[in-house]
Structures are given as C-alpha cells and as structure tokens.
Design a protein around this motif. Structure first.
Motif, mmCIF file in Angstrom:
data_model
loop_
_atom_site.group_PDB
_atom_site.id
_atom_site.type_symbol
_atom_site.label_atom_id
_atom_site.label_comp_id
_atom_site.label_asym_id
_atom_site.label_seq_id
_atom_site.Cartn_x
_atom_site.Cartn_y
_atom_site.Cartn_z
ATOM 1 N N GLU A 1 25.206 -35.975 -6.825
ATOM 2 C CA GLU A 1 26.311 -36.015 -7.665
ATOM 3 C C GLU A 1 26.340 -37.421 -8.369
ATOM 4 O O GLU A 1 26.029 -38.266 -7.878
ATOM 5 C CB GLU A 1 27.765 -36.261 -6.646
ATOM 6 C CG GLU A 1 28.887 -36.713 -7.411
ATOM 7 C CD GLU A 1 29.926 -36.853 -6.589
ATOM 8 O OE1 GLU A 1 30.658 -35.861 -6.132
ATOM 9 O OE2 GLU A 1 30.315 -38.203 -6.162
ATOM 10 N N PHE A 2 26.222 -37.146 -9.811
ATOM 11 C CA PHE A 2 25.976 -38.444 -10.542
ATOM 12 C C PHE A 2 27.225 -38.939 -11.234
ATOM 13 O O PHE A 2 28.070 -38.199 -11.478
ATOM 14 C CB PHE A 2 25.053 -37.799 -11.950
ATOM 15 C CG PHE A 2 23.763 -37.287 -11.572
ATOM 16 C CD1 PHE A 2 22.649 -38.023 -11.614
ATOM 17 C CD2 PHE A 2 23.585 -35.805 -11.368
ATOM 18 C CE1 PHE A 2 21.659 -37.733 -11.108
ATOM 19 C CE2 PHE A 2 22.345 -35.343 -11.028
ATOM 20 C CZ PHE A 2 21.369 -36.169 -10.901
ATOM 21 N N GLY A 3 27.202 -40.205 -11.056
ATOM 22 C CA GLY A 3 28.505 -40.912 -11.466
ATOM 23 C C GLY A 3 28.262 -42.287 -11.465
ATOM 24 O O GLY A 3 27.131 -43.005 -11.449
ATOM 25 N N PRO A 4 29.153 -43.221 -11.448
ATOM 26 C CA PRO A 4 28.964 -44.541 -11.587
ATOM 27 C C PRO A 4 27.998 -45.124 -10.335
ATOM 28 O O PRO A 4 27.373 -46.079 -10.095
ATOM 29 C CB PRO A 4 30.392 -45.287 -11.270
ATOM 30 C CG PRO A 4 31.437 -44.195 -11.761
ATOM 31 C CD PRO A 4 30.868 -42.888 -11.422
ATOM 32 N N ARG A 5 28.192 -44.353 -9.172
ATOM 33 C CA ARG A 5 27.130 -44.609 -7.975
ATOM 34 C C ARG A 5 27.022 -43.110 -7.198
ATOM 35 O O ARG A 5 27.469 -42.489 -7.098
ATOM 36 C CB ARG A 5 28.312 -45.097 -6.829
ATOM 37 C CG ARG A 5 27.424 -45.542 -5.582
ATOM 38 C CD ARG A 5 28.135 -46.395 -4.519
ATOM 39 N NE ARG A 5 27.691 -46.628 -3.318
ATOM 40 C CZ ARG A 5 26.936 -47.736 -2.889
ATOM 41 N NH1 ARG A 5 26.700 -48.627 -3.925
ATOM 42 N NH2 ARG A 5 26.408 -47.642 -1.749
ATOM 43 N N LEU A 6 25.399 -43.143 -7.534
ATOM 44 C CA LEU A 6 25.116 -41.855 -7.261
ATOM 45 C C LEU A 6 25.155 -41.517 -5.768
ATOM 46 O O LEU A 6 24.976 -42.449 -4.844
ATOM 47 C CB LEU A 6 23.425 -41.917 -7.574
ATOM 48 C CG LEU A 6 22.568 -41.015 -7.379
ATOM 49 C CD1 LEU A 6 22.863 -40.014 -8.498
ATOM 50 C CD2 LEU A 6 20.861 -41.353 -7.437
ATOM 51 N N ARG A 7 25.328 -40.135 -5.432
ATOM 52 C CA ARG A 7 25.521 -39.862 -4.130
ATOM 53 C C ARG A 7 24.783 -38.674 -3.803
ATOM 54 O O ARG A 7 24.744 -37.747 -5.007
ATOM 55 C CB ARG A 7 27.018 -39.337 -3.680
ATOM 56 C CG ARG A 7 27.851 -40.760 -3.517
ATOM 57 C CD ARG A 7 29.409 -40.683 -3.518
ATOM 58 N NE ARG A 7 30.063 -39.416 -3.825
ATOM 59 C CZ ARG A 7 31.002 -38.728 -3.000
ATOM 60 N NH1 ARG A 7 31.625 -39.545 -1.853
ATOM 61 N NH2 ARG A 7 31.366 -37.698 -3.234
ATOM 62 N N ALA A 8 24.145 -38.486 -2.732
ATOM 63 C CA ALA A 8 23.659 -37.179 -2.660
ATOM 64 C C ALA A 8 23.550 -36.733 -0.942
ATOM 65 O O ALA A 8 23.741 -37.455 -0.102
ATOM 66 C CB ALA A 8 22.046 -37.241 -3.023
ATOM 67 N N TRP A 9 23.260 -35.478 -0.728
ATOM 68 C CA TRP A 9 23.249 -34.853 0.406
ATOM 69 C C TRP A 9 22.051 -33.836 0.512
ATOM 70 O O TRP A 9 21.832 -33.300 -0.491
ATOM 71 C CB TRP A 9 24.593 -34.086 0.779
ATOM 72 C CG TRP A 9 25.793 -35.144 0.772
ATOM 73 C CD1 TRP A 9 26.477 -35.647 1.597
ATOM 74 C CD2 TRP A 9 26.556 -35.199 -0.539
ATOM 75 N NE1 TRP A 9 27.415 -36.316 1.324
ATOM 76 C CE2 TRP A 9 27.657 -36.044 -0.043
ATOM 77 C CE3 TRP A 9 26.489 -34.997 -1.742
ATOM 78 C CZ2 TRP A 9 28.381 -36.384 -0.741
ATOM 79 C CZ3 TRP A 9 27.352 -35.479 -2.539
ATOM 80 C CH2 TRP A 9 28.426 -36.196 -2.266
ATOM 81 N N ALA A 10 21.341 -33.776 1.634
ATOM 82 C CA ALA A 10 20.186 -33.262 1.818
ATOM 83 C C ALA A 10 20.062 -32.568 3.318
ATOM 84 O O ALA A 10 20.708 -33.028 4.129
ATOM 85 C CB ALA A 10 18.964 -33.977 1.401
ATOM 86 N N VAL A 11 19.267 -31.653 3.441
ATOM 87 C CA VAL A 11 18.574 -30.926 4.541
ATOM 88 C C VAL A 11 17.206 -30.442 4.485
ATOM 89 O O VAL A 11 16.817 -29.871 3.432
ATOM 90 C CB VAL A 11 19.570 -30.071 5.073
ATOM 91 C CG1 VAL A 11 19.528 -28.653 4.341
ATOM 92 C CG2 VAL A 11 19.338 -29.492 6.645
ATOM 93 N N CYS B 1 20.425 -41.783 1.743
ATOM 94 C CA CYS B 1 20.706 -43.252 1.269
ATOM 95 C C CYS B 1 19.912 -43.487 0.100
ATOM 96 O O CYS B 1 18.553 -43.295 0.088
ATOM 97 C CB CYS B 1 20.191 -43.984 2.522
ATOM 98 S SG CYS B 1 21.176 -43.709 4.029
ATOM 99 N N PHE B 2 20.588 -44.123 -0.973
ATOM 100 C CA PHE B 2 20.054 -44.711 -2.166
ATOM 101 C C PHE B 2 20.165 -46.101 -2.402
ATOM 102 O O PHE B 2 19.176 -46.940 -2.940
ATOM 103 C CB PHE B 2 20.831 -43.967 -3.247
ATOM 104 C CG PHE B 2 20.167 -42.604 -3.541
ATOM 105 C CD1 PHE B 2 18.930 -42.141 -4.130
ATOM 106 C CD2 PHE B 2 21.139 -41.608 -3.422
ATOM 107 C CE1 PHE B 2 18.601 -41.092 -4.373
ATOM 108 C CE2 PHE B 2 20.574 -40.271 -3.596
ATOM 109 C CZ PHE B 2 19.438 -40.146 -4.175
ATOM 110 N N TYR B 3 21.096 -46.703 -1.995
ATOM 111 C CA TYR B 3 21.416 -48.025 -1.866
ATOM 112 C C TYR B 3 21.126 -48.980 -0.636
ATOM 113 O O TYR B 3 21.421 -48.386 0.482
ATOM 114 C CB TYR B 3 22.867 -48.273 -2.442
ATOM 115 C CG TYR B 3 22.996 -47.535 -3.802
ATOM 116 C CD1 TYR B 3 22.605 -48.000 -4.942
ATOM 117 C CD2 TYR B 3 23.741 -46.388 -3.620
ATOM 118 C CE1 TYR B 3 22.910 -47.463 -6.054
ATOM 119 C CE2 TYR B 3 24.095 -45.772 -4.944
ATOM 120 C CZ TYR B 3 23.511 -46.264 -6.213
ATOM 121 O OH TYR B 3 23.640 -45.557 -7.251
#
Length: 96
Positions: free
Chosen positions: A38-48, A78-80
């Motif tokens: 999910e791109f936005g002011p703060r990048l968020r992601a999920w994976a498997v 985790c990105f940050y």
C-alpha cells in the motif's frame, strides 16, 4: 491475477487451472513469495512465503509460513525502524 506466465518473461508470475468436478480455479504455478503493498504517506506491506524462510529442517522457520500461505494470512512487512520493535531476534553488526 494481474501477472502473465513466466514463460513470457514476467518476473512475477501466476498460473491457475480448473480441475474437473470443481467450481474454482486453483493456483498451480508461480512465485513462492506473495506480497501486497500500500503506497501512501507511510508505506505498508504484507507478505507470505510458501514454506518458510530457512532451508534447514531443524529451524523453527523451516515451515513457519506454510499455514499462513495456505490460508492467505499475510504477515506485516517491516520497513521502518519503529516497525521492528518487538520483532528482532538478534542484530547483525558487521565488524563487531
């Protein structure tokens, strides 16, 4: 699925097939890693990952992702630095 077959050079690929007597198509080929970003002011992601992140059968991470993958239960990525709080088992510091 928005990916072409890897046969056509796509680095991210997915293939599905319907089997006789079933109502759905089932994933039959493709990458062993799945991620949603999910791109936005703060990048968020999920994976498997299909199985786990270790190739050693004695490791607790050998097949720790298998059930998640089968259920479509993606884990947060985790990105940050603050994302890592409570998730770090050990830190690698080259030269120390």
């Amino acid at each position: 699925m928005p990916f072409t077959s890897s046969r056509w050079g796509s680095p991210a690929s997915f293939g599905a097939k319907a089997y006789p007597g079933t109502k759905r198509s089932y994933g039959t080929s493709g990458n062993s890693f799945v991620a949603v970003v999910e791109f936005g002011p703060r990048l968020r992601a999920w994976a498997v990952t299909v199985g786990g992140v270790s190739g050693h059968p004695a490791s607790p991470h050998f097949d720790d992702q298998a059930e998640r993958y089968a259920n479509g239960d993606l884990r947060p990525v985790c990105f940050y630095p603050d994302d890592l709080e409570g998730h770090v088992g050990r830190r690698y510091r080259p030269g120390r």
